[in-house]
Scaffold this motif. Structure first.
Motif, PDB file in Angstrom:
ATOM      1  N   LYS A  50       0.809  -1.219   0.000  1.00  0.00           N
ATOM      2  CA  LYS A  50       0.000   0.000   0.000  1.00  0.00           C
ATOM      3  C   LYS A  50       0.841   1.267   0.000  1.00  0.00           C
ATOM      4  O   LYS A  50       0.299   2.357   0.096  1.00  0.00           O
ATOM      5  CB  LYS A  50      -0.931   0.012   1.224  1.00  0.00           C
ATOM      6  CG  LYS A  50      -2.075  -0.973   1.104  1.00  0.00           C
ATOM      7  CD  LYS A  50      -3.019  -0.847   2.280  1.00  0.00           C
ATOM      8  CE  LYS A  50      -4.105  -1.907   2.187  1.00  0.00           C
ATOM      9  NZ  LYS A  50      -4.853  -2.034   3.442  1.00  0.00           N
ATOM     10  N   HIS A  51       2.156   1.152  -0.059  1.00  0.00           N
ATOM     11  CA  HIS A  51       3.009   2.329   0.018  1.00  0.00           C
ATOM     12  C   HIS A  51       4.067   2.328  -1.076  1.00  0.00           C
ATOM     13  O   HIS A  51       4.806   1.359  -1.229  1.00  0.00           O
ATOM     14  CB  HIS A  51       3.728   2.375   1.372  1.00  0.00           C
ATOM     15  CG  HIS A  51       2.809   2.440   2.552  1.00  0.00           C
ATOM     16  ND1 HIS A  51       2.293   1.303   3.135  1.00  0.00           N
ATOM     17  CD2 HIS A  51       2.305   3.485   3.237  1.00  0.00           C
ATOM     18  CE1 HIS A  51       1.509   1.664   4.156  1.00  0.00           C
ATOM     19  NE2 HIS A  51       1.491   2.975   4.228  1.00  0.00           N
ATOM     20  N   ASN A  52       4.142   3.442  -1.784  1.00  0.00           N
ATOM     21  CA  ASN A  52       5.255   3.696  -2.690  1.00  0.00           C
ATOM     22  C   ASN A  52       5.866   5.012  -2.217  1.00  0.00           C
ATOM     23  O   ASN A  52       5.124   5.910  -1.816  1.00  0.00           O
ATOM     24  CB  ASN A  52       4.740   3.813  -4.132  1.00  0.00           C
ATOM     25  CG  ASN A  52       5.850   3.626  -5.149  1.00  0.00           C
ATOM     26  OD1 ASN A  52       6.487   2.577  -5.190  1.00  0.00           O
ATOM     27  ND2 ASN A  52       6.096   4.642  -5.950  1.00  0.00           N
ATOM     28  N   PRO A  53       7.187   5.149  -2.260  1.00  0.00           N
ATOM     29  CA  PRO A  53       7.802   6.380  -1.730  1.00  0.00           C
ATOM     30  C   PRO A  53       7.319   7.646  -2.442  1.00  0.00           C
ATOM     31  O   PRO A  53       7.294   8.708  -1.840  1.00  0.00           O
ATOM     32  CB  PRO A  53       9.295   6.181  -1.969  1.00  0.00           C
ATOM     33  CG  PRO A  53       9.489   4.755  -2.289  1.00  0.00           C
ATOM     34  CD  PRO A  53       8.176   4.156  -2.683  1.00  0.00           C
ATOM     35  N   MET A  92      -9.683   0.573   3.401  1.00  0.00           N
ATOM     36  CA  MET A  92      -8.570   1.527   3.275  1.00  0.00           C
ATOM     37  C   MET A  92      -9.067   2.936   3.506  1.00  0.00           C
ATOM     38  O   MET A  92     -10.198   3.274   3.192  1.00  0.00           O
ATOM     39  CB  MET A  92      -7.993   1.487   1.844  1.00  0.00           C
ATOM     40  CG  MET A  92      -7.078   0.336   1.558  1.00  0.00           C
ATOM     41  SD  MET A  92      -6.321   0.535  -0.078  1.00  0.00           S
ATOM     42  CE  MET A  92      -7.729   0.472  -1.161  1.00  0.00           C
ATOM     43  N   GLU A  93      -8.158   3.763   4.018  1.00  0.00           N
ATOM     44  CA  GLU A  93      -8.444   5.182   4.118  1.00  0.00           C
ATOM     45  C   GLU A  93      -8.226   5.787   2.741  1.00  0.00           C
ATOM     46  O   GLU A  93      -7.133   5.726   2.193  1.00  0.00           O
ATOM     47  CB  GLU A  93      -7.483   5.811   5.132  1.00  0.00           C
ATOM     48  CG  GLU A  93      -7.672   7.278   5.340  1.00  0.00           C
ATOM     49  CD  GLU A  93      -6.470   7.888   6.051  1.00  0.00           C
ATOM     50  OE1 GLU A  93      -6.021   8.954   5.632  1.00  0.00           O
ATOM     51  OE2 GLU A  93      -5.987   7.273   7.027  1.00  0.00           O
ATOM     52  N   ASP A 142      -3.622   6.795  -5.842  1.00  0.00           N
ATOM     53  CA  ASP A 142      -3.166   5.416  -6.066  1.00  0.00           C
ATOM     54  C   ASP A 142      -4.089   4.413  -5.369  1.00  0.00           C
ATOM     55  O   ASP A 142      -4.468   3.397  -5.922  1.00  0.00           O
ATOM     56  CB  ASP A 142      -1.740   5.258  -5.557  1.00  0.00           C
ATOM     57  CG  ASP A 142      -0.824   6.324  -6.121  1.00  0.00           C
ATOM     58  OD1 ASP A 142      -0.272   6.111  -7.195  1.00  0.00           O
ATOM     59  OD2 ASP A 142      -0.708   7.386  -5.484  1.00  0.00           O
ATOM     60  N   ARG A 143      -4.441   4.760  -4.138  1.00  0.00           N
ATOM     61  CA  ARG A 143      -5.332   3.848  -3.392  1.00  0.00           C
ATOM     62  C   ARG A 143      -6.725   3.807  -4.005  1.00  0.00           C
ATOM     63  O   ARG A 143      -7.356   2.757  -4.053  1.00  0.00           O
ATOM     64  CB  ARG A 143      -5.418   4.277  -1.932  1.00  0.00           C
ATOM     65  CG  ARG A 143      -4.130   3.977  -1.205  1.00  0.00           C
ATOM     66  CD  ARG A 143      -4.245   4.306   0.246  1.00  0.00           C
ATOM     67  NE  ARG A 143      -3.001   3.957   0.920  1.00  0.00           N
ATOM     68  CZ  ARG A 143      -2.856   3.936   2.235  1.00  0.00           C
ATOM     69  NH1 ARG A 143      -3.876   4.245   3.007  1.00  0.00           N
ATOM     70  NH2 ARG A 143      -1.712   3.599   2.761  1.00  0.00           N
ATOM     71  N   LEU A 144      -7.175   4.968  -4.463  1.00  0.00           N
ATOM     72  CA  LEU A 144      -8.469   4.992  -5.142  1.00  0.00           C
ATOM     73  C   LEU A 144      -8.425   4.072  -6.370  1.00  0.00           C
ATOM     74  O   LEU A 144      -9.376   3.339  -6.645  1.00  0.00           O
ATOM     75  CB  LEU A 144      -8.791   6.433  -5.557  1.00  0.00           C
ATOM     76  CG  LEU A 144     -10.162   6.667  -6.186  1.00  0.00           C
ATOM     77  CD1 LEU A 144     -11.272   6.379  -5.178  1.00  0.00           C
ATOM     78  CD2 LEU A 144     -10.292   8.095  -6.706  1.00  0.00           C
ATOM     79  N   ALA A 153      -7.046  -3.923  -8.090  1.00  0.00           N
ATOM     80  CA  ALA A 153      -5.640  -4.313  -8.003  1.00  0.00           C
ATOM     81  C   ALA A 153      -5.322  -4.823  -6.601  1.00  0.00           C
ATOM     82  O   ALA A 153      -6.029  -4.542  -5.645  1.00  0.00           O
ATOM     83  CB  ALA A 153      -4.750  -3.128  -8.347  1.00  0.00           C
ATOM     84  N   GLU A 154      -4.238  -5.610  -6.518  1.00  0.00           N
ATOM     85  CA  GLU A 154      -3.859  -6.144  -5.217  1.00  0.00           C
ATOM     86  C   GLU A 154      -2.742  -5.341  -4.572  1.00  0.00           C
ATOM     87  O   GLU A 154      -2.504  -5.464  -3.381  1.00  0.00           O
ATOM     88  CB  GLU A 154      -3.442  -7.612  -5.369  1.00  0.00           C
ATOM     89  CG  GLU A 154      -4.643  -8.485  -5.673  1.00  0.00           C
ATOM     90  CD  GLU A 154      -4.276  -9.928  -5.924  1.00  0.00           C
ATOM     91  OE1 GLU A 154      -3.100 -10.290  -5.707  1.00  0.00           O
ATOM     92  OE2 GLU A 154      -5.165 -10.678  -6.347  1.00  0.00           O
TER      93      GLU A 154
END
Length: 495
Positions: A259-262, A415-416, A468-470, A477-478
Motif C-alpha cells: 500500500k506504500h510507494n515512496p 482503506m483510508e 493510487d489507493r483509489l 488491483a492487489e
RNA sequence: GGCUUCCUAGCUCAAUGGUAGAGCAGUUGACUCUUAAUCAAUUGGUUCCGGGUUCGAGUCCCGGGGGAACCA
C-alpha cells in the motif's frame, strides 16, 4: 578465423541483428522510415460495413504480435493503443518482392500497413494489405505472449514488456488514466482551478512523514521534497483563489509495501466558504462520476474480501468513538475526560490482541484500535466523523466538543481513501495546535504559513485523496505497484 | 530493519545429491481464409554471483545481489 559460419540460429538477437544489417546493406534502414496511422485498430474495424469488403481503405500501424505463415499468404496481427487488428498479406496482392521481405519480419517488429477492410470467413475484420513499411526493427524477442510475463521483477523493471504481453496490466493502467481524467472533469465542472505548487520546499509540512532531502547547489541549501500539498494550497485561499486543487506527486521517505510507494499521487482540493460536509458531497460526486463515466457501474467486487461494494446513493456516516465503543464492546468514550481513560484504553487495546507501545499517548492507543480493528472492516463507503483533535492539527475544532474536530475520514474497501476537514483558519489556534502536538506523528511548524493565516483565510473545506489507493480500489488491483506504471525499486545495473 | 520464500533456455515451467528437460519462441522445409493455425525436422544452458561440503551440487551449507509475502 573459421570459414564455417558461426551458428547463430539459436540466438534470436543475433538473427535479428543480421536481418537488420542485410536490410541496411540493401539500402533500407527501418529506423529512418515512418508511416501514417489514419486509424487506431478498433476505430478502423468499426469502419467496415457488413457485406461490403475491400471498399474502405485504412492505414494502421503497430507492433507485430502474431504471425501465421501460410506459405503464399500470411495472417498477422498488429497491436496499437486500442488493441489488435489482423492483417492479411497475400503474395498475389503485394507482389513477389514485397512478400519475400515481409516473410523476414519478426514478432515484435513495428510496421505500418495500408489496405482495405474485409471480413474473413470466420468473421474477423481484417486489413487486406496492399503496402507495408517496417518502421522499427525489434532486436530483442518479446516474452511469449501466450503465457505472458509472470516474473514480477521484470514486470516492474521492464513495464513496457508487461504492457505489450499482459492485457490485464495494460487495461488496469489505462483505467487509471481515465479515472484521473474523470476527477479533473468533475472538479472543472464545479469551477475549481488546477494549480501547481513547489515540489522543493524549505519546510515539509502539511502532514507527518519523513521527507526526502536534496541539495540546491547555487543556493547552497538543502530542500525537502514535499510530503503534502496542503499548506501551499491554503496560501492560495488567502490569495483569493476560492476553489483550487492540485493533482500532484508527493514523496515520503518511508517503507515500501503493498500500500506504500515512496512517491505517490495526491489530490488535494480546497473550497472557500465550504466545510467538511461540503467535501462529503464533492468526494461522492468525484467517485460516482468515475463509476458512471469510466467504470459504467456502481457496484464493484472488493478483491480482498469478496464483498460487493456499492457506491450508489448516500454513504454511511459513523462517529469515530461510536465505532471504537462498538469494537471494544464497552462505553470507552464516556471515560474520555477522566483519569481512568488511559488505563481503560490500554486494557481494551490489549484485549483485542494489539501491541501497545509504552511511549504512546492515549489517543495513539485508541487510534491503534481504529486502524487495526475498525478501518480494515469498513468495506462499504463510510464517512468516519468526529475524530479526536490530536489526529489532525490543521482542522477546526468541533463546536459542541472541543476535544473533537470537524473532519471525516472516508474509508472504502478497508482503506483510508480521503481525509477532509473544515480547515482551521484561526492563526492563534493553529499555532497552539502545532505546538501542542505530541506522540510519534508530528508536523513541522511552518511560520510562513502562520503569517499567511494572519492575513485572513476564508473558512473552507479541504480534502486529500490518495489517487493510487483509489485506483487500487476501483481497478481491483492487489498492490499499489499494479496501478503505478513505474513503481520504486532498488536500482540495479543493466540485467 | 526482522522473518519466510523465490531466482534454471528469449518466455512459461520440469528435474530423490547421480548424463539439465518440455511447451511456446527461434532455425530449415510444406501449406493462398489462419484464430494458442497445422505438419515434419532441428538449434539453444556461466541453473543470479562467489565460496564451501561431497566421489559427484540446479539441489545441501555460508556470504553477496535482486524480487515477493508477512511483520516493524
Amino acid at each position: 578465423m573459421s570459414d564455417i559460419p558461426q551458428d547463430i540460429t539459436h540466438d534470436q538477437y543475433a538473427v535479428r541483428l543480421q536481418k537488420l544489417q542485410d536490410m541496411r546493406a540493401a539500402g533500407f534502414d527501418p529506423f529512418r522510415a515512418n508511416c501514417e496511422q489514419t486509424y487506431f485498430s478498433a476505430d478502423a474495424m468499426k469502419l467496415h460495413v457488413e457485406g461490403q469488403d475491400n471498399i474502405v481503405a485504412v492505414k494502421v500501424a503497430g507492433r507485430l504480435v502474431v504471425i501465421r505463415d501460410m506459405g503464399k499468404s500470411h495472417f498477422v496481427k498488429i497491436f496499437d493503443q486500442q488493441g489488435q487488428i489482423q492483417l492479411y498479406v497475400k503474395k498475389d496482392v503485394v507482389g513477389e518482392e514485397t512478400y519475400v521481405a515481409f516473410k523476414k519480419l519478426d514478432l515484435g517488429d513495428i510496421i505500418g500497413a495500408e489496405g482495405t477492410l474485409f471480413k474473413t470467413k470466420t468473421g474477423e475484420i481484417t486489413v487486406r494489405v496492399e503496402k507495408y513499411t517496417l518502421v522499427a526493427k525489434a532486436l530483442r524477442p518479446l516474452p511469449g505472449n501466450w503465457h505472458g510475463l509472470a516474473d514480477p521483477e521484470q514486470i516492474y523493471r521492464q513495464r513496457y514488456l508487461d504492457l505489450i504481453v499482459n492485457p490485464e496490466s495494460r487495461e488496469r493502467l489505462m483505467l487509471r488514466s481515465r479515472i484521473v481524467a474523470s476527477v479533473r472533469r468533475t472538479l472543472a465542472e464545479r469551477q475549481f482551478l488546477e494549480v501547481e505548487t513547489p515540489v522543493l520546499e524549505g519546510v515539509a509540512g502539511g502532514a507527518a512523514a519523513r521527507p526526502f532531502v536534496t541539495h540546491h547547489n547555487a543556493l547552497g541549501t538543502d530542500f525537502f521534497l514535499r510530503i503534502a500539498l496542503e499548506l501551499r494550497l491554503k496560501r492560495l485561499l488567502v490569495g483569493g483563489y476560492d476553489r483550487v486543487f492540485e493533482l500532484g506527486r508527493i514523496f515520503r521517505n518511508e517503507g515500501i509495501s503493498r500500500k506504500h510507494n515512496p512517491e505517490f499521487t495526491m489530490l488535494e482540493v480546497y473550497q472557500a466558504y465550504s466545510d467538511f460536509r461540503g467535501m462529503m458531497v464533492l468526494i461522492r460526486a468525484i467517485i460516482q462520476d468515475i463509476c458512471r463515466d469510466v467504470l459504467g457501474k456502481f457496484e464493484l467486487v472488493h478483491t480482498a474480501s469478496g464483498q460487493v461494494i456499492n457506491f450508489a446513493g448516500e454513504w454511511r456516516e459513523a462517529r469515530y468513538f461510536d465505532l471504537i465503543n462498538e469494537a471494544v464492546g464497552s462505553k470507552l468514550s464516556a471515560l474520555r475526560d477522566t483519569p481512568g481513560y488511559r488505563e481503560a484504553a490500554i486494557v481494551a487495546a490489549q484485549k483485542l490482541g494489539l501491541d501497545v507501545h509504552a511511549g504512546w499517548e492515549t489517543f495513539e492507543v485508541v487510534n491503534e484500535i481504529f486502524s487495526k480493528k475498525i478501518e480494515p472492516a469498513l468495506i462499504q463507503p463510510t464517512f468516519v466523523t468526529h475524530l479526536p483533535k490530536e489526529l489532525c492539527p490543521l482542522a477546526k475544532l468541533n463546536r459542541e466538543d472541543a476535544g473533537l474536530i470537524d473532519v471525516f475520514e472516508l474509508c472504502i474497501g478497508g482503506m483510508e481513501i480521503a481525509p477532509a476537514y473544515s480547515e482551521q483558519n484561526d492563526p492563534f489556534v493553529q499555532r497552539e495546535m502545532f505546538l501542542a502536538q505530541a506522540g510519534e506523528d508530528q508536523q513541522k511548524m511552518d511560520t510562513d504559513f502562520l503569517l499567511a493565516l494572519e492575513h485572513g483565510m476564508p473558512p473552507a473545506g479541504g480534502m486529500g485523496v490518495g489517487i493510487d489507493r483509489l485506483c487500487i480500489l476501483l481497478t481491483g488491483a492487489e498492490s499499489i505497484r499494479d496501478v503505478i506504471l513505474f513503481p520504486s525499486l532498488r536500482p540495479t545495473g543493466a540485467k
